[in-house]
Design a protein around this motif. Structure first.
Motif, PDB file in Angstrom:
ATOM      1  N   UNK A  98       0.915  -1.081  -0.017  1.00 21.43           N
ATOM      2  CA  UNK A  98      -0.018   0.054  -0.019  1.00 21.43           C
ATOM      3  C   UNK A  98       0.857   1.496  -0.066  1.00 21.43           C
ATOM      4  N   UNK A  99       2.002   1.110   0.658  1.00 27.00           N
ATOM      5  CA  UNK A  99       2.992   2.272   0.827  1.00 27.00           C
ATOM      6  C   UNK A  99       4.296   1.879  -0.148  1.00 27.00           C
ATOM      7  N   UNK A 100       4.228   3.021  -1.071  1.00 29.04           N
ATOM      8  CA  UNK A 100       5.620   2.456  -1.932  1.00 29.04           C
ATOM      9  C   UNK A 100       6.773   3.218  -1.396  1.00 29.04           C
ATOM     10  N   UNK A 101       8.015   2.408  -1.521  1.00 28.95           N
ATOM     11  CA  UNK A 101       9.361   3.023  -0.947  1.00 28.95           C
ATOM     12  C   UNK A 101       9.797   3.782  -2.111  1.00 28.95           C
ATOM     13  N   UNK A 102      10.031   5.001  -1.979  1.00 20.50           N
ATOM     14  CA  UNK A 102      10.490   6.013  -3.199  1.00 20.50           C
ATOM     15  C   UNK A 102      11.892   5.569  -3.546  1.00 20.50           C
ATOM     16  N   UNK A 103      12.711   4.912  -2.681  1.00 25.97           N
ATOM     17  CA  UNK A 103      14.044   4.540  -2.815  1.00 25.97           C
ATOM     18  C   UNK A 103      14.190   3.672  -4.143  1.00 25.97           C
ATOM     19  N   UNK A 104      13.244   2.803  -4.087  1.00 23.41           N
ATOM     20  CA  UNK A 104      13.333   1.701  -5.197  1.00 23.41           C
ATOM     21  C   UNK A 104      12.994   2.616  -6.458  1.00 23.41           C
ATOM     22  N   UNK A 105      12.077   3.408  -6.643  1.00 20.55           N
ATOM     23  CA  UNK A 105      11.813   4.080  -7.693  1.00 20.55           C
ATOM     24  C   UNK A 105      12.943   5.033  -8.332  1.00 20.55           C
ATOM     25  N   UNK A 106      13.761   5.554  -7.318  1.00 24.49           N
ATOM     26  CA  UNK A 106      14.761   6.550  -7.824  1.00 24.49           C
ATOM     27  C   UNK A 106      15.970   5.679  -8.390  1.00 24.49           C
ATOM     28  N   UNK A 107      16.125   4.325  -7.931  1.00 19.02           N
ATOM     29  CA  UNK A 107      17.022   3.442  -8.591  1.00 19.02           C
ATOM     30  C   UNK A 107      17.076   3.479 -10.039  1.00 19.02           C
ATOM     31  N   UNK A 108      15.810   3.476 -10.726  1.00 17.05           N
ATOM     32  CA  UNK A 108      15.654   3.729 -12.159  1.00 17.05           C
ATOM     33  C   UNK A 108      15.466   4.836 -12.740  1.00 17.05           C
ATOM     34  N   UNK A 109      15.102   5.853 -12.033  1.00 19.29           N
ATOM     35  CA  UNK A 109      14.489   7.244 -12.457  1.00 19.29           C
ATOM     36  C   UNK A 109      15.614   7.925 -13.412  1.00 19.29           C
TER      37      UNK A 109
END
Length: 483
Positions: free
Chosen positions: A198-209
């Motif tokens: 339900x809550x997304x960890x932004x650190x994971x998204x930043x790895x591919x941004x």
């Protein structure tokens, strides 16, 4: 090197088997539907499909290629990225559902309301399938993805035909994307079993941004360069002309699906290991281009002179107005086959910024050509000619920017392309002479004769001009079989 060849061949083989089988099945299904439905029906669905493609680009945000390229993503990162795509899918499918009324109003066609509402379903499943699908490519599970897509396509096509025979009209055309998207997601999700957060960890998204941003911008700009013609034709020329144009365009895309769409899914997962050695990457890519050139230039000539046979055999006499359009578009096939692999090389080189720049130039040429031809002449023939001219300009800029990025001499590429280009021109001349002095009324016989003639001439010229030693290759294979 041997391992790379083996992986490349294995990936291309399985995707090719599934792709060719899928094309054959799709041709049969399309041939049936083309006789049951009208050009206007196909035009309406073409508009909705083009708009769906835009929403799919918004949903991807360059995530797919970034997952393949990034070697540092953990299973936890992937689950958070998957959860992000679920939220994106819910939002975009809801927005598309609500946009059904404005879209129908813009094109003054009420049937688009229900068409767009139903097609909001595959948008959601496309979004949530991004991570599971691209993981299959990353781990080189080409056989699994190829046959999953083939199975889904076949089942969905059968239901479309049943729907058309049952009197569903153009709604029979929207059954296929819905069923196909549901089946593919179900298979891939069952294979990966991601958890939803339900809550997304932004650190994971930043790895591919950093990678995905320019990939997303390229996808966005490429969308408009590829689809603006259909959007403008439907609005300013009409749905029936759009149906004729779309049918020619889709048939023109079949060689791309036959050839480069088989190769491109394999290139990035395998060639991404060369992102630190651009010269070696260029050398290996040059070999792929060399083979594609000897296939694509003669193929364009053959398609030009078999346009009437292909259109009328597959779609019926009511699609005769598509013949001239297809002839013009056929001349772009060689250029599109060669340039369509460039995106995977940019991705393999970790150069999505340069990919975006190349996409901007492509969009500029395409958009200018579409606007000039539609608003100055207002015919689908003019649009096709504009598309041809824009493809010529795009091919030049594409290879110039790509090999400058790879720090590889562009003159070496031009020399490599010269012989296959000459073979394509000579075949064009021979086919013209054949059609002029030996006309064949029966379309099936004509298609067969021209195809065999083109194959013999192309192989002979390739052997004579030293492109490939075909005789030695055949002799070697024959001796191997005898042993």
């Amino acid at each position: 090197m041997g391992n790379i060849k083996r992986e490349l061949f294995s990936g291309v083989f399985y995707i090719a088997v599934a792709k060719y089988s899928g094309i054959l099945i799709q041709l049969v299904i399309t041939a049936i539907l083309a006789r049951l439905l009208t050009p206007a029906d196909f035009g309406v669905v073409a508009i909705a499909t083009v708009i769906i493609a835009f929403f799919n680009i918004l949903s991807d945000i360059g995530i797919g290629p970034a997952i393949i390229q990034n070697r540092e993503l953990t299973s936890n990162d992937l689950e958070h990225i998957f959860s992000f795509t679920v939220y994106v899918g819910i939002v975009l499918s809801a927005v598309f559902f609500l946009c059904a009324w404005p879209i129908a109003g813009y094109y003054n066609n009420k049937i688009l309301v229900s068409v767009c509402q139903w097609l909001s379903i595959p948008i959601f499943f496309y979004c949530i399938n991004i991570v599971p699908l691209n993981l299959q490519y990353k781990y080189k599970r080409f056989k699994f993805t190829a046959f999953t897509a083939l199975t889904a396509q076949t089942i969905a096509g059968i239901f479309s035909v049943i729907g058309a025979y049952s009197g569903m009209g153009l709604h029979a055309l929207i059954i296929s994307p819905i069923i196909s998207s549901v089946i593919q997601f179900g298979v891939y999700y069952w294979h990966e079993r991601f958890h939803f957060f339900m809550k997304i960890k932004m650190k994971s998204l930043k790895k591919i941004m950093s990678f995905s941003l320019y990939q997303f911008l390229f996808n966005l700009i490429n969308y408009f360069s590829r689809n603006l013609d259909k959007l403008l034709i439907g609005r300013f020329i009409g749905m029936s002309p759009l149906g004729y144009y779309e049918k020619s365009y889709r048939l023109m895309l079949l060689p791309l699906q036959n050839i480069t769409f088989v190769v491109t899914p394999v290139i990035q997962p395998i060639f991404s290991s060369f992102q630190k050695n651009l010269y070696d990457l260029a050398e290996k890519y040059k070999k792929i281009l060399h083979l594609l050139a000897y296939i694509s230039f003669p193929l364009s000539s053959l398609l030009y002179f078999t346009a009437r046979e292909l259109i009328l055999i597959f779609f019926g006499n009511q699609w005769g107005k598509s013949v001239g359009i297809f002839q013009i578009l056929a001349l772009t096939v060689s250029m599109q086959i060669l340039t369509s692999t460039a995106g995977s090389i940019y991705q393999s080189a970790n150069a999505t910024k340069q990919l975006f720049v190349s996409g901007c130039w492509c969009a500029f040429f395409m958009i200018v050509s579409f606007c000039i031809t539609i608003f100055s002449w207002g015919t689908i023939e003019a649009v096709a000619y504009g598309f041809l001219i824009a493809q010529m300009a795009n091919t030049v800029q594409c290879f110039y920017l790509l090999f400058r990025t790879l720090r590889y001499p562009i003159i070496a590429i031009l020399k490599m392309l010269l012989r296959p280009f000459v073979i394509g021109l000579l075949l064009f001349f021979f086919l013209y002479v054949l059609g002029h002095f030996l006309p064949i009324e029966n379309m099936f016989v004509s298609l067969f004769v021209k195809s065999i003639f083109s194959l013999v001439i192309s192989l002979s010229l390739t052997q004579l001009l030293g492109g490939y030693d075909i005789l030695n290759y055949v002799r070697t294979k024959f001796n191997f079989i005898k042993r």
